[in-house]
Scaffold this active site. Structure first.
Site, mmCIF file in Angstrom:
data_model
loop_
_atom_site.group_PDB
_atom_site.id
_atom_site.type_symbol
_atom_site.label_atom_id
_atom_site.label_comp_id
_atom_site.label_asym_id
_atom_site.label_seq_id
_atom_site.Cartn_x
_atom_site.Cartn_y
_atom_site.Cartn_z
ATOM 1 N N GLU A 21 0.829 -1.202 0.000
ATOM 2 C CA GLU A 21 0.000 0.000 0.000
ATOM 3 C C GLU A 21 0.865 1.254 0.000
ATOM 4 O O GLU A 21 0.517 2.264 -0.621
ATOM 5 C CB GLU A 21 -0.921 0.013 1.218
ATOM 6 N N TYR A 53 -14.189 26.990 1.784
ATOM 7 C CA TYR A 53 -14.075 25.530 1.670
ATOM 8 C C TYR A 53 -12.997 25.104 0.685
ATOM 9 O O TYR A 53 -12.528 23.976 0.745
ATOM 10 C CB TYR A 53 -15.415 24.856 1.384
ATOM 11 N N GLU A 73 -7.107 6.029 10.491
ATOM 12 C CA GLU A 73 -7.483 6.773 11.693
ATOM 13 C C GLU A 73 -6.527 7.942 11.910
ATOM 14 O O GLU A 73 -6.952 9.033 12.287
ATOM 15 C CB GLU A 73 -7.448 5.853 12.924
ATOM 16 N N LYS A 100 -11.667 4.269 2.400
ATOM 17 C CA LYS A 100 -10.682 3.511 1.637
ATOM 18 C C LYS A 100 -11.484 2.566 0.744
ATOM 19 O O LYS A 100 -11.954 1.526 1.193
ATOM 20 C CB LYS A 100 -9.792 2.737 2.627
#
Length: 122
Positions: A21, A53, A73, A100
């Site tokens: 990954e 934004y 996290e 994900k």
């Protein structure tokens, strides 16, 4: 409480617990909600009275496309920390959902995600 929502932002990053990954990377999606007071911005039509934004998007992009982390996290936590820091006095709370879509897990599912809420959100 009023809210600004940035929905389905998509980035490419190198986060994950597996070495592959970190080498190959993958897509990530993020939804970020900001708890803010929009009354003055709505009454005055003045951008300086709200949270831009586009700047929040850049914070999210810099984290997700930045330094690889093992856990999503941790990515979500860093987004929330930076948003609260950069927009202190404007943003009372932040909710981050980090998705994900293609984790390396055998099976059929749409995605995995984490959701965190920091600050005052309701």
């Amino acid at each position: 409480m009023d809210y600004i929502h940035l929905n389905e932002m998509e980035f490419y990053g190198y986060h994950g617990a597996l070495k592959e990954e970190n080498v190959l990377g993958q897509r990530f999606r993020a939804n970020v909600s900001l708890a803010v007071d929009l009354a003055e911005a709505g009454a005055t039509d003045d951008l300086s009275k709200t949270v831009n934004y586009a700047e929040v998007f850049e914070v999210c992009r810099s984290v997700v496309e930045g330094e690889p982390r093992k856990l999503i996290e941790s990515v979500a936590e860093e987004i929330s920390r930076l948003v609260l820091q950069k927009f202190a006095g404007q943003v009372r709370g932040v909710r981050v959902v980090l998705i994900k879509p293609d984790p390396p897990i055998r099976g059929h599912y749409a995605s995995v995600s984490v959701e965190i809420t920091r600050g005052q959100f309701s």
